[in-house]
Design a protein around this motif. Structure first.
Motif, mmCIF file in Angstrom:
data_model
loop_
_atom_site.group_PDB
_atom_site.id
_atom_site.type_symbol
_atom_site.label_atom_id
_atom_site.label_comp_id
_atom_site.label_asym_id
_atom_site.label_seq_id
_atom_site.Cartn_x
_atom_site.Cartn_y
_atom_site.Cartn_z
ATOM 1 N N VAL A 125 70.054 45.697 68.943
ATOM 2 C CA VAL A 125 69.678 45.078 67.669
ATOM 3 C C VAL A 125 70.937 44.550 66.998
ATOM 4 N N VAL A 126 70.978 43.262 66.802
ATOM 5 C CA VAL A 126 72.119 42.618 66.151
ATOM 6 C C VAL A 126 71.691 42.215 64.734
ATOM 7 N N GLU A 127 72.377 42.734 63.749
ATOM 8 C CA GLU A 127 72.091 42.356 62.359
ATOM 9 C C GLU A 127 73.064 41.257 61.935
ATOM 10 N N HIS A 128 72.515 40.164 61.507
ATOM 11 C CA HIS A 128 73.318 39.035 61.021
ATOM 12 C C HIS A 128 73.389 39.105 59.495
ATOM 13 N N ALA A 147 71.839 28.847 63.946
ATOM 14 C CA ALA A 147 70.622 28.029 63.927
ATOM 15 C C ALA A 147 69.438 28.745 64.545
ATOM 16 N N SER A 148 69.686 29.652 65.519
ATOM 17 C CA SER A 148 68.583 30.336 66.215
ATOM 18 C C SER A 148 68.015 31.507 65.416
ATOM 19 N N VAL A 149 68.701 31.917 64.342
ATOM 20 C CA VAL A 149 68.246 33.049 63.531
ATOM 21 C C VAL A 149 67.533 32.487 62.311
ATOM 22 N N THR A 150 66.194 32.516 62.371
ATOM 23 C CA THR A 150 65.391 31.859 61.335
ATOM 24 C C THR A 150 64.516 32.818 60.539
ATOM 25 N N GLN A 151 64.351 34.064 61.004
ATOM 26 C CA GLN A 151 63.461 35.010 60.347
ATOM 27 C C GLN A 151 64.218 36.248 59.899
ATOM 28 N N ALA A 152 63.582 36.990 58.992
ATOM 29 C CA ALA A 152 64.197 38.244 58.536
ATOM 30 C C ALA A 152 64.316 39.227 59.696
ATOM 31 N N VAL A 153 63.306 39.273 60.549
ATOM 32 C CA VAL A 153 63.331 40.080 61.768
ATOM 33 C C VAL A 153 62.661 39.259 62.859
ATOM 34 N N GLN A 154 63.301 39.126 63.999
ATOM 35 C CA GLN A 154 62.732 38.311 65.082
ATOM 36 C C GLN A 154 63.198 38.851 66.425
ATOM 37 N N TYR A 155 62.510 38.430 67.484
ATOM 38 C CA TYR A 155 62.875 38.805 68.841
ATOM 39 C C TYR A 155 63.869 37.790 69.410
ATOM 40 N N GLY A 156 64.780 38.294 70.237
ATOM 41 C CA GLY A 156 65.787 37.430 70.837
ATOM 42 C C GLY A 156 65.295 36.758 72.114
#
Length: 467
Positions: A125-128, A147-156
């Protein structure tokens, strides 16, 4: 209970009417015998229709015992040069015999053994975090998420690729794939989430599938096949075009030329097309080659049905011709014109023998429509009419003896249907065709299927090499 039929009064029939009755009964008897006698060994029926009967291969026994043959090098589990961890097992502190202390530092390695296993995996789990700061001048600054991180919590991308790989690559049902991911990583994913990932994968790979189709349109040789596929509880058709380096799948409600034209691959080709002699394929341009595996099964069936020698002679001729062709290829030479002429002469002679035994049935007086011909006559007619396509593998060394490459491409979608049943939606079947086209093509070109999907979800899909 079946209704009991009253036999007709034959005494009131004319000679011509009696001939019609006899011919009709003969045709029905032949159809029933044909249905009972056919199995996967002597027809195109799948092995699943054989029931509990033993299925025999068309290949002749080699005479060798099972297992490795004399001179085979063999292979075994190899030791890893760089183990990930070394466990050294210490000696006892003192000698069991005299009680003297043992110096562990002077001990030598007596033997090494390795245990190869998979690690116990954990979720990564990577927290940005983005930072915000107001300058002394009052200007507010804020960093940005990737750019690929668009949600509060999402799958990679890796877990999404794994989910699609399990359902579209390894053909697991969605519920079982979700359970496996939960067992391995402790991630509770719903089947609906997996279905959404399949939709995403299809979008990411659509351009790759289009490139595959373009390569097959200009390929010098393509195998074609089709098979039934259940979609929304109705019969649809899975169409395949493939060669050594590319595979393309398409699904359509129709089987014939309407579907072939809509998919726009085979009608645009001018090279060699290998198929099973299904009638619509003959409407396509280019050079045609027939699958001799199909013909061998049909020849075996006619031999079992009639007890005649010419089907076995034709089978041996075709197999011998393929052996000669393969021997010439190993020597990097082509068959001589004399060999090709001799093979064609024997081929025509065997056909003539069969045609003398099975002439065309004439229409009885007063009977309307076409006369149904025997199975042997129809096979002989096909072998005569399409002789050039049957023997093209002799004339052109690049043409395979069978259409097995196309038939192998059909098997995995049929396995998926057998495991999971009907596709619930047409979109689901189309998604499967696009994704499977890319996975099978890139697998042929040396890429791992999971890596293909990981690159696709990362926004950098692998492009297939041209055929």
């Amino acid at each position: 209970m079946a209704k009991k039929r009253t036999p007709p009064d034959l005494s009131a029939l004319t000679r011509g009417e009696l001939e019609c009755v006899v011919l009709t009964l003969w045709e029905r008897l032949e159809a029933l015998e044909s249905k009972v006698a056919k199995n996967s060994r002597n027809s195109s029926q799948p092995p699943s229709t054989d029931g509990l009967r033993k299925t025999n291969s068309l290949r002749e026994p080699s005479g060798n015992k099972p297992g490795a043959q004399p001179g085979h090098k063999g292979d075994t589990l190899k030791r890893m040069a760089e183990p990930s961890r070394i466990d050294t097992h210490p000696l006892p502190e003192q000698c069991e015999r005299c009680g003297c202390a043992l110096d562990q530092d002077e001990a030598e390695i007596a033997e090494r053994r390795q245990v190869i296993d998979t690690p116990v995996v954990a979720v990564d789990v990577v927290e940005h975090r983005v930072l915000a700061l107001r300058c002394a001048c009052g200007q507010r600054h804020r960093s940005a998420f990737p750019a690929s991180v668009t949600q509060a919590v999402q799958y990679g991308p890796n877990v999404r690729a794994l989910g699609v790989h399990l359902t579209q690559g390894q053909l697991l049902p969605f519920a079982r794939a979700a359970q496996l991911i939960n067992d391995l990583y402790g991630i509770a994913i719903s089947p609906a989430t997996l279905l959404a990932w399949v939709d995403e994968a299809r979008v990411a790979l659509q351009a790759t599938a289009d490139a595959i189709a373009n390569s097959l349109r200009v390929a010098p040789l393509v195998h074609a096949d089709e098979s039934g596929l259940r979609v929304q509880g109705k019969l649809h058709w899975l169409h395949v075009a493939a060669n050594d380096s590319h595979t393309w799948y398409g699904v359509h409600a129709k089987r014939g030329m309407e579907a072939i034209a809509a998919q726009a691959i085979l009608p645009q080709r001018i090279g060699v097309l290998i198929h099973d002699c299904w009638a619509p394929y003959w409407q396509l341009p280019g050079t045609h080659a027939l699958c001799n595996a199909h013909l061998l099964r049909e020849l075996l069936y006619v031999q079992e049905l009639t007890g005649e020698r010419w089907p076995a002679r034709m089978s041996k001729l075709l197999l011998r011709a393929n052996e000669l062709r393969e021997a010439a290829q190993r020597k990097n030479i082509a068959l001589s014109d004399a060999d090709k002429t001799a093979l064609r002469t024997f081929y025509d002679a065997i056909l003539s023998e069969g045609e003398r035994r099975h002439p065309a049935r004439l229409k009885p007086t007063g009977k309307a429509g076409r006369v149904k011909q025997s199975v042997a006559f129809n096979l002989l007619l096909r072998l005569r009419r399409y002789a050039d396509a049957v023997l093209l593998f002799v004339a052109d060394p690049a043409v395979p003896f069978t259409n097995n490459l196309g038939e192998r491409a059909i098997r995995m979608p049929k396995v998926k249907q057998k495991i999971s049943g009907s596709f619930r939606t047409l979109l689901g079947a189309q998604n499967f065709c696009v994704i499977r086209s890319c996975l099978d093509t890139l697998r042929k070109q040396g890429h791992g299927m999971l890596a293909v999907l990981q690159r696709a979800f990362a926004g950098n899909p692998i492009q297939p090499a041209p055929g």
